[in-house]
Design a protein around this motif. Sequence first.
Motif, mmCIF file in Angstrom:
data_model
loop_
_atom_site.group_PDB
_atom_site.id
_atom_site.type_symbol
_atom_site.label_atom_id
_atom_site.label_comp_id
_atom_site.label_asym_id
_atom_site.label_seq_id
_atom_site.Cartn_x
_atom_site.Cartn_y
_atom_site.Cartn_z
ATOM 1 N N LYS A 192 0.810 -1.189 0.146
ATOM 2 C CA LYS A 192 -0.138 -0.076 0.002
ATOM 3 C C LYS A 192 0.868 1.165 -0.030
ATOM 4 O O LYS A 192 0.583 2.224 -0.775
ATOM 5 C CB LYS A 192 -0.940 0.018 1.366
ATOM 6 C CG LYS A 192 -2.030 -0.890 1.103
ATOM 7 C CD LYS A 192 -3.202 -0.768 2.253
ATOM 8 C CE LYS A 192 -4.442 -1.616 1.937
ATOM 9 N NZ LYS A 192 -5.173 -1.396 2.840
ATOM 10 N N LEU A 193 1.956 1.255 0.781
ATOM 11 C CA LEU A 193 3.056 2.155 0.828
ATOM 12 C C LEU A 193 3.601 2.656 -0.636
ATOM 13 O O LEU A 193 3.334 3.840 -1.059
ATOM 14 C CB LEU A 193 4.097 1.984 1.887
ATOM 15 C CG LEU A 193 5.426 2.821 1.791
ATOM 16 C CD1 LEU A 193 5.022 4.352 2.281
ATOM 17 C CD2 LEU A 193 6.528 2.260 2.376
ATOM 18 N N LEU A 194 4.039 1.483 -1.230
ATOM 19 C CA LEU A 194 4.437 1.770 -2.679
ATOM 20 C C LEU A 194 3.594 2.166 -3.698
ATOM 21 O O LEU A 194 3.888 3.143 -4.523
ATOM 22 C CB LEU A 194 5.045 0.376 -3.113
ATOM 23 C CG LEU A 194 6.251 -0.009 -2.406
ATOM 24 C CD1 LEU A 194 6.651 -1.517 -3.000
ATOM 25 C CD2 LEU A 194 7.455 0.714 -2.761
ATOM 26 N N VAL A 195 2.228 1.531 -3.586
ATOM 27 C CA VAL A 195 0.946 2.059 -4.340
ATOM 28 C C VAL A 195 1.002 3.523 -4.202
ATOM 29 O O VAL A 195 0.852 4.138 -5.130
ATOM 30 C CB VAL A 195 -0.054 1.181 -4.111
ATOM 31 C CG1 VAL A 195 -1.370 1.860 -5.161
ATOM 32 C CG2 VAL A 195 0.027 -0.035 -4.822
ATOM 33 N N ASN A 196 0.611 3.881 -3.055
ATOM 34 C CA ASN A 196 0.335 5.505 -2.745
ATOM 35 C C ASN A 196 1.439 6.178 -3.155
ATOM 36 O O ASN A 196 1.055 7.461 -3.641
ATOM 37 C CB ASN A 196 0.114 5.457 -1.375
ATOM 38 C CG ASN A 196 -1.416 4.936 -0.892
ATOM 39 O OD1 ASN A 196 -2.357 4.990 -1.775
ATOM 40 N ND2 ASN A 196 -1.525 4.361 0.281
ATOM 41 N N LEU A 197 2.604 5.769 -3.050
ATOM 42 C CA LEU A 197 3.777 6.733 -3.545
ATOM 43 C C LEU A 197 4.187 6.876 -4.997
ATOM 44 O O LEU A 197 4.160 7.765 -5.665
ATOM 45 C CB LEU A 197 5.205 6.283 -2.899
ATOM 46 C CG LEU A 197 5.346 6.532 -1.387
ATOM 47 C CD1 LEU A 197 6.604 5.755 -1.027
ATOM 48 C CD2 LEU A 197 5.574 8.094 -1.122
ATOM 49 N N ILE A 198 3.498 5.689 -5.805
ATOM 50 C CA ILE A 198 3.705 5.483 -7.171
ATOM 51 C C ILE A 198 2.770 6.406 -7.606
ATOM 52 O O ILE A 198 2.779 7.193 -8.681
ATOM 53 C CB ILE A 198 3.429 4.196 -7.730
ATOM 54 C CG1 ILE A 198 4.671 3.310 -7.315
ATOM 55 C CG2 ILE A 198 3.406 4.038 -9.168
ATOM 56 C CD1 ILE A 198 4.459 1.900 -7.637
ATOM 57 N N LYS A 199 1.481 6.682 -6.919
ATOM 58 C CA LYS A 199 0.616 7.397 -7.490
ATOM 59 C C LYS A 199 0.914 9.042 -7.328
ATOM 60 O O LYS A 199 0.340 9.695 -8.169
ATOM 61 C CB LYS A 199 -1.026 7.147 -6.456
ATOM 62 C CG LYS A 199 -1.693 6.196 -6.657
ATOM 63 C CD LYS A 199 -2.898 5.904 -5.777
ATOM 64 C CE LYS A 199 -3.676 4.882 -5.879
ATOM 65 N NZ LYS A 199 -4.883 5.300 -7.078
#
Length: 615
Positions: free
Chosen positions: A556-563
Amino acid sequence: MKWVTLISFIFLLSSARSRNLQRVAREAEHKSEIAHRYNDLKEETFKAVTMVTFAQYLQRCSYEGLSKLVKDVVDLAQKCVANEDAPECTKSLPSIFLDEICQIETLRDSYGAMADCCGKADPERNECFLSFKVTHPDFIQPYQRPAADVICKEYQDNRVSLLGQFVYAIARRNPFLYAPTILSLAADYEHALQSCCKETDISACLDEKAIPIKEKAKKVSEKQEYSCGILKKFGERTFQADKLALLSQKYPKAPFSEMVTILHKIKGIYKECCEGDMVECMDDRAELMTYICSKQDVFSSKIKHCCERPVVERSQCIIEAEFDDKPENLPSLVERYIQDKEVCKRFEAGHDAFLSEFVYEYARRHPEFSTQLILRVAKGYETLLEKCCKTDNPAECYGNAVEELDKHIKENQEVVRINCELFTAHGEQDFLKTVLIRYTKKMPQVSTDTLLDIGKKMVAIGSKCCQLPEDRRLPCSEGRLSILIQEMCKKQEITPINDNVAHCCSDSYASRRPCFTALGVDTKYVPPPFDPNMFSFDEKLCSAAPFAERELKQMKLLVNLIKRKPQMTEEQITTIADGFTAMVDKCCKQPDIETCFGEEGANLIVQSRATLGIG
């Protein structure tokens, strides 16, 4: 000329006119359609399918309430059997069912705006009712099976009522599942009761047998809803092209003329099933299966056990049967479709017939390919002939066609090989992480939870397909991915994601999967402002199941940062992931875990923003 026109030679009429003519022809042959179907199906099956129809339209209604509607329709059918000339007996079956629904006085109280459908004329009235079907009805409580001793006595004393309630329960929870499948599941349920009621531990036996029944219902429902979606989105000709490829793979010994015969029947049956016309869907599919079983020597050596079953169980068995063995010593297609000097002449004389036969011949030789790949090959061949047959030397123009075809096929096989190697070598969690990173970059507008759901479904596809023999991996993976892509595309229609996704969803059915695979970063995407509150870490990361919780939180951390920065590099992703792991390892050893996560979490976000250059 586009692929969607490829097999139009088989159907000389437009879809609407063809459909109407079929119905007119049937009604001319049978004065009363309801009497005809009642005679075909017999009372018990007719009642069951009538219950399916009402339960799928009226998902909130009780079994007792729907039983009254079923009785009304059965009474009418019996009246029409006795006198086909009675005025109400000449109506079409969809009209009979919808008229019955529209006579419910409390329809608006229970269903609100759905009652407005009654003001429309057919077929728009039916389209309106279909739009109110709820695929995953959260207003229906999970099915509670009666106690073991009760259910066995109920089966013995009231078999029809018990099975009727099972049919009702399945139908209202699966409003797009075809009636033949629901009755097949009811037959499975009855076999389970017959077997388990003889056992000492009835509940344990029924629990065990319920698992494959539930899995079958879910799997078949997804496939059938997918087929209806393709038929609606891309039209009859694309739908039929896909079915032609599949039938040719499944029955490679059958002549092309037989493929055309059953393809025409299948198109009509799917239209009936997709339009909620379950009585005709049931009867016509049973009729088709009887036809196929009468010609087992022509179609397949793999369906004998299916054809020995009762009619209600036969169709699902035949659909699920494995592909027949390829005929031995089939000649190479190169001579007929590349080297033959008359290729252009035959192509121009009967463009659609020529290409349809090519699909049949190519598909029956390649059960190891997906139907979508076969359609892409056919489209490539069509484009090549359209170009080369206009030149002075066509043979020279399409002389390297085989090499180009081999290259395209290897590219598709390579996609499967690379992904299966990743899945096998690194396991589910790393595969999920890779998929999430890929698809967050392609469509960062999608919510984090939805992206996780898509990723988990892709992991399930990898788990299922990558363990198969190599010659089954491509049809398995692309077939299942096509269903997942269709789900995404349905959501895209309601809540648009981005122009790239919209293009992949609408441009070409056969090329959907390669289109999604080739998608890059959405260059038009404007990241939302950075919100530190989206990133929180707590002691759950140190709980009894730390690995799963950690992995989910890290993803979730990675997804939110990629966003926030879709152009993130692999190196940046690794740096942030390593920082997350170090933080969790450190804080889970501290006496005051919450304080540690508060401080170290804030530091990790600051470092991550610096790594990504986010202000």
